[in-house]
Design a protein around this motif. Structure first.
Motif, PDB file in Angstrom:
ATOM      1  N   VAL A 210       1.732   1.740  -3.441  1.00 24.31           N
ATOM      2  CA  VAL A 210       0.630   1.491  -2.716  1.00 24.31           C
ATOM      3  C   VAL A 210       0.337   2.465  -1.323  1.00 24.31           C
ATOM      4  CG1 VAL A 210      -0.064  -0.948  -3.645  1.00 24.31           C
ATOM      5  CG2 VAL A 210       0.869  -0.562  -1.465  1.00 24.31           C
ATOM      6  N   GLY A 211      -0.829   2.697  -0.903  1.00 25.05           N
ATOM      7  CA  GLY A 211      -1.042   3.467   0.211  1.00 25.05           C
ATOM      8  C   GLY A 211      -2.392   3.848   0.389  1.00 25.05           C
ATOM      9  N   ARG A 212      -2.703   4.537   1.566  1.00 23.49           N
ATOM     10  CA  ARG A 212      -4.004   5.165   1.522  1.00 23.49           C
ATOM     11  C   ARG A 212      -4.281   6.386   0.568  1.00 23.49           C
ATOM     12  NH1 ARG A 212      -4.263   8.156   6.096  1.00 23.49           N
ATOM     13  NH2 ARG A 212      -2.278   7.781   6.876  1.00 23.49           N
ATOM     14  N   PRO A 213      -5.559   6.653   0.311  1.00 20.76           N
ATOM     15  CA  PRO A 213      -5.791   7.969  -0.471  1.00 20.76           C
ATOM     16  C   PRO A 213      -5.019   9.284   0.111  1.00 20.76           C
ATOM     17  CG  PRO A 213      -7.708   6.908   0.003  1.00 20.76           C
ATOM     18  CD  PRO A 213      -6.667   6.345   0.852  1.00 20.76           C
ATOM     19  N   ASN A 214      -4.580  10.042  -0.967  1.00 24.50           N
ATOM     20  CA  ASN A 214      -3.746  11.304  -0.684  1.00 24.50           C
ATOM     21  C   ASN A 214      -2.437  10.997   0.083  1.00 24.50           C
ATOM     22  OD1 ASN A 214      -4.242  13.933  -1.586  1.00 24.50           O
ATOM     23  ND2 ASN A 214      -5.013  14.226   0.520  1.00 24.50           N
ATOM     24  N   ALA A 215      -1.869  10.002  -0.107  1.00 20.24           N
ATOM     25  CA  ALA A 215      -0.593   9.890   0.894  1.00 20.24           C
ATOM     26  C   ALA A 215       0.460  10.363  -0.178  1.00 20.24           C
ATOM     27  CB  ALA A 215      -0.458   8.180   1.112  1.00 20.24           C
ATOM     28  N   VAL A 290       6.903  -3.816  -3.707  1.00 22.22           N
ATOM     29  CA  VAL A 290       5.813  -3.073  -3.180  1.00 22.22           C
ATOM     30  C   VAL A 290       6.207  -2.059  -2.322  1.00 22.22           C
ATOM     31  CG1 VAL A 290       3.434  -2.895  -2.339  1.00 22.22           C
ATOM     32  CG2 VAL A 290       4.135  -4.804  -3.572  1.00 22.22           C
ATOM     33  N   VAL A 291       6.035  -0.609  -2.678  1.00 25.08           N
ATOM     34  CA  VAL A 291       6.345   0.388  -1.893  1.00 25.08           C
ATOM     35  C   VAL A 291       5.116   0.852  -1.314  1.00 25.08           C
ATOM     36  CG1 VAL A 291       7.225   2.860  -1.648  1.00 25.08           C
ATOM     37  CG2 VAL A 291       8.330   1.005  -3.137  1.00 25.08           C
ATOM     38  N   ILE A 292       5.084   0.817   0.380  1.00 22.22           N
ATOM     39  CA  ILE A 292       3.903   1.137   0.958  1.00 22.22           C
ATOM     40  C   ILE A 292       4.173   2.808   1.218  1.00 22.22           C
ATOM     41  CG2 ILE A 292       2.334   0.911   2.790  1.00 22.22           C
ATOM     42  CD1 ILE A 292       4.346  -2.151   1.798  1.00 22.22           C
ATOM     43  N   VAL A 293       3.330   3.533   0.776  1.00 19.27           N
ATOM     44  CA  VAL A 293       3.532   5.040   1.185  1.00 19.27           C
ATOM     45  C   VAL A 293       2.819   5.480   2.097  1.00 19.27           C
ATOM     46  CG1 VAL A 293       3.652   7.414   0.202  1.00 19.27           C
ATOM     47  CG2 VAL A 293       4.006   5.389  -1.247  1.00 19.27           C
ATOM     48  N   PHE A 294       3.404   5.952   3.275  1.00 21.81           N
ATOM     49  CA  PHE A 294       2.817   6.538   4.565  1.00 21.81           C
ATOM     50  C   PHE A 294       2.886   7.813   4.506  1.00 21.81           C
ATOM     51  CE2 PHE A 294       3.410   2.229   5.544  1.00 21.81           C
ATOM     52  CZ  PHE A 294       2.967   1.868   7.054  1.00 21.81           C
ATOM     53  N   ASP A 295       1.752   8.629   5.326  1.00 20.43           N
ATOM     54  CA  ASP A 295       1.840  10.052   5.383  1.00 20.43           C
ATOM     55  C   ASP A 295       2.685  10.286   6.662  1.00 20.43           C
ATOM     56  OD1 ASP A 295       1.285  12.790   5.874  1.00 20.43           O
ATOM     57  OD2 ASP A 295      -0.676  12.554   5.072  1.00 20.43           O
ATOM     58  N   ALA A 296       3.698  10.791   6.527  1.00 20.27           N
ATOM     59  CA  ALA A 296       4.820  10.937   7.790  1.00 20.27           C
ATOM     60  C   ALA A 296       3.972  11.910   8.767  1.00 20.27           C
ATOM     61  CB  ALA A 296       6.056  11.519   7.468  1.00 20.27           C
ATOM     62  N   ILE A 298       0.794  11.811   9.544  1.00 29.32           N
ATOM     63  CA  ILE A 298      -0.121  10.736  10.159  1.00 29.32           C
ATOM     64  C   ILE A 298       0.147   9.344   9.922  1.00 29.32           C
ATOM     65  CG2 ILE A 298      -2.214  12.472  10.644  1.00 29.32           C
ATOM     66  CD1 ILE A 298      -3.183  11.729   8.106  1.00 29.32           C
ATOM     67  N   PRO A 299       1.478   8.972  10.496  1.00 27.74           N
ATOM     68  CA  PRO A 299       1.610   7.356  10.065  1.00 27.74           C
ATOM     69  C   PRO A 299       1.069   6.495  10.904  1.00 27.74           C
ATOM     70  CG  PRO A 299       3.334   8.551  11.396  1.00 27.74           C
ATOM     71  CD  PRO A 299       2.216   9.623  11.290  1.00 27.74           C
ATOM     72  N   ASP A 304      -2.744   1.581   7.216  1.00 25.30           N
ATOM     73  CA  ASP A 304      -1.314   1.525   6.894  1.00 25.30           C
ATOM     74  C   ASP A 304      -1.081   0.019   7.053  1.00 25.30           C
ATOM     75  OD1 ASP A 304      -1.039   4.120   5.751  1.00 25.30           O
ATOM     76  OD2 ASP A 304      -0.867   4.907   7.770  1.00 25.30           O
ATOM     77  N   ILE A 305      -1.274  -0.394   8.532  1.00 24.23           N
ATOM     78  CA  ILE A 305      -0.696  -1.746   8.974  1.00 24.23           C
ATOM     79  C   ILE A 305      -1.520  -2.820   8.247  1.00 24.23           C
ATOM     80  CG2 ILE A 305      -0.488  -3.032  10.844  1.00 24.23           C
ATOM     81  CD1 ILE A 305      -0.486  -0.535  12.645  1.00 24.23           C
ATOM     82  N   GLN A 306      -2.860  -2.620   7.806  1.00 19.70           N
ATOM     83  CA  GLN A 306      -3.402  -3.629   7.139  1.00 19.70           C
ATOM     84  C   GLN A 306      -2.807  -3.808   5.674  1.00 19.70           C
ATOM     85  OE1 GLN A 306      -7.385  -2.455   7.437  1.00 19.70           O
ATOM     86  NE2 GLN A 306      -7.848  -3.700   9.525  1.00 19.70           N
ATOM     87  N   ILE A 307      -2.501  -2.769   4.900  1.00 23.93           N
ATOM     88  CA  ILE A 307      -1.995  -3.008   3.601  1.00 23.93           C
ATOM     89  C   ILE A 307      -0.465  -3.512   3.747  1.00 23.93           C
ATOM     90  CG2 ILE A 307      -0.911  -1.324   1.833  1.00 23.93           C
ATOM     91  CD1 ILE A 307      -3.288   0.722   2.545  1.00 23.93           C
ATOM     92  N   VAL A 308       0.261  -3.141   4.758  1.00 31.69           N
ATOM     93  CA  VAL A 308       1.602  -3.874   4.922  1.00 31.69           C
ATOM     94  C   VAL A 308       1.348  -5.402   5.073  1.00 31.69           C
ATOM     95  CG1 VAL A 308       3.768  -4.083   6.286  1.00 31.69           C
ATOM     96  CG2 VAL A 308       2.698  -1.641   5.548  1.00 31.69           C
ATOM     97  N   ASP A 309       0.550  -5.573   5.835  1.00 34.32           N
ATOM     98  CA  ASP A 309       0.100  -7.064   6.154  1.00 34.32           C
ATOM     99  C   ASP A 309      -0.559  -7.716   4.929  1.00 34.32           C
ATOM    100  OD1 ASP A 309      -0.056  -9.247   8.138  1.00 34.32           O
ATOM    101  OD2 ASP A 309      -2.452  -9.328   7.547  1.00 34.32           O
ATOM    102  N   PHE A 310      -1.251  -7.330   4.283  1.00 41.72           N
ATOM    103  CA  PHE A 310      -1.643  -7.682   2.989  1.00 41.72           C
ATOM    104  C   PHE A 310      -0.527  -8.038   2.041  1.00 41.72           C
ATOM    105  CE2 PHE A 310      -2.787  -6.878  -1.548  1.00 41.72           C
ATOM    106  CZ  PHE A 310      -3.531  -8.041  -1.744  1.00 41.72           C
TER     107      PHE A 310
END
Length: 475
Positions: A210-215, A290-296, A298-299, A304-310
């Protein structure tokens, strides 16, 4: 041996509706908007007495190879080549189009069996479109209604005729049944308090990306698979459905779910994007890790933080993947900064594993998989009751619970009630009065003393039974 069937056709003819009908579940997103499906989605179909693998595909359109539609077409052509038979779906209500003629010619060139399906045949005025389908030269069309389930028997007969009865109904393998023998003590209902089950590293592991679009989620999975299995590109929001793929890592089956990018809730306005996000949330709840993918580059955006919290609130094991590491100019300085921000911005996941990697080049993928397995091992961890009570006695002696309203709280007994994630129950006096700060002290102590970093830990408090409750007081 079973066979594979691909559902093909131009956009908005009802391919995903037929796919959902055959698998018996609403797995594929369905909407009136043309071009909802983009990736190819496999599923296990059941049609009367037939069992086979079905592949839902994107609508075929004429487009350049470098466009999004062109890449979708390439994915569909791969599915046709992979399948043993194609269900060519046309819209009997709307009638034929030049695109249908082009697709029919493409399927003829493949030389594989094709069943022509005239969908939406229940609609008024669909007879003209049904008879026009004969002009495609692919045999007699099968009139069906995927939405209402009409014509499924005729579709079954057409598939059997096209694929052959030997392939449709393979002979079962004659395998000798092995008797299950229980060793001494195995299968008994009682459990030893000191027993801590070992981690089963042969069991298939479900992982959601999971992650933001285009990560770079789809690119990451393609790199794991070593092929262009999922649709990728520079455009944001390409993935819509949650697509599952299976592969082996060091002899273990990994089932990965590619999901749609999750934007801020206020920005999600269109119905189709809401369906995509809901599909992503279902994939998270179904997964184990669950792997949360960050764009390094613009991390740690707010999203991003809300996805990890969910993910942590859902009780899943989480791993952070800092993607696009090949674009980082000063890796050492950036890595130190990311570690500091991880500890500061995600205090609820102290010790969470974070891996710098690149889905484009393959850097760090093996380390990421090892961290996924290690996190899942912690997520499945069980601790014996005896160890927990010795630990509880030690931490309460070192730092006793505070007194509330002049009365000291007492923690009496502790046990683990479940794993996945680890959850504990503590019997105590006045559980409602226990301060949140002391709960955090116990949680952090469990993480440190039993080596459980980065997974959600839940502690429930229960008041002990009062043996004198309900008795009348003597005067």
């Amino acid at each position: 041996m079973s066979f594979t069937v691909a559902i093909v056709g131009r956009p908005n003819v009802g391919k995903s509706t037929l796919f959902n009908r055959l698998v018996g579940k609403k797995l594929a997103l369905v909407d009136d908007t043309p071009g909802v499906t983009r990736d190819r989605r496999p599923g296990e179909a059941k049609l009367v007495d037939l069992r086979f693998t079905i592949i839902d595909t994107a609508g075929l359109e004429e487009a350049g190879a470098d466009t999004l539609e062109g890449r979708m077409r390439a994915q569909t052509e791969m599915a046709i080549d992979e399948a043993d038979l194609s269900l060519f779906v046309v819209d009997a209500k709307y009638g034929l189009t030049p695109v249908d003629q082009t697709l029919a010619e493409m399927l003829r060139r493949r030389g594989k069996p094709v069943v022509l399906v005239a969908n939406k045949s229940e609609a008024k005025g669909s007879d003209g479109g049904f008879y026009d389908a004969y002009t495609l030269g692919l045999g007699e069309p099968v009139p069906i209604s995927a939405e209402h389930g009409q014509g499924m028997i005729d579709l079954r007969d057409a598939i059997v005729e096209a694929i052959g009865e030997d392939r449709a109904f393979p002979e079962p393998d004659d395998e000798a049944e092995t008797d299950v023998v229980l060793t001494e003590g195995e299968g008994e209902g009682e459990e030893d308090e000191e027993f801590e089950p070992e981690y089963d590293d042969t069991k298939p592991l479900r992982v959601a990306i999971v992650g933001r679009p285009n990560a770079g989620k789809s690119t990451l999975i393609n790199r794991f698979l070593g092929e262009d299995r999922l649709l990728t590109g520079p455009e944001a929001g390409i993935t819509r459905d949650s697509i599952s793929v299976e592969w082996d890592w060091r002899g273990r089956t990994i089932k990965m779910f590619d999901t749609a990018g999750m934007r801020k809730k206020a920005r999600v306005q269109e119905k189709l994007e809401k369906l995509s996000v809901a599909d992503t949330l279902r994939a998270v709840r179904f997964a184990e890790t669950v792997v949360i993918v960050f764009d390094a580059t613009i991390p740690f955006e707010k999203q991003d933080i809300q996805i990890v919290d969910f993910v942590l609130r859902e009780g899943r094991a989480a791993v952070l993947a800092f993607n696009k590491w090949d674009l980082v100019e000063d890796p050492q300085a950036v890595l130190a900064d990311l570690r500091e921000k991880t500890e500061r911005l995600l205090p609820q996941a102290r010790g969470i594993r974070a891996v710098p990697m690149s889905g484009q080049t393959g850097y760090g993928l093996d380390k990421l998989m090892q961290n996924i397995v290690d996190t899942d091992m912690v997520w499945n961890k069980r601790i014996s009751t005896a160890k927990l009570n010795r630990w509880l006695d030690s931490v309460t002696t070192q730092h006793p619970p505070p007194a509330v309203s002049g009365r000291r709280l007492k923690l009496k007994y502790m046990t683990q009630v479940k794993a996945r994630p680890p959850a504990f129950m503590i019997s105590c006096t006045r559980p409602d009065a226990l301060p949140e700060s002391y709960v955090r002290y116990l949680t952090n102590g469990l993480r440190a003393d039993f080596d459980m970093p980065g997974v959600p830990i839940r502690i429930h408090f229960k008041a002990g039974e009062n043996p004198f409750e309900g008795r009348k007081r003597r005067r």
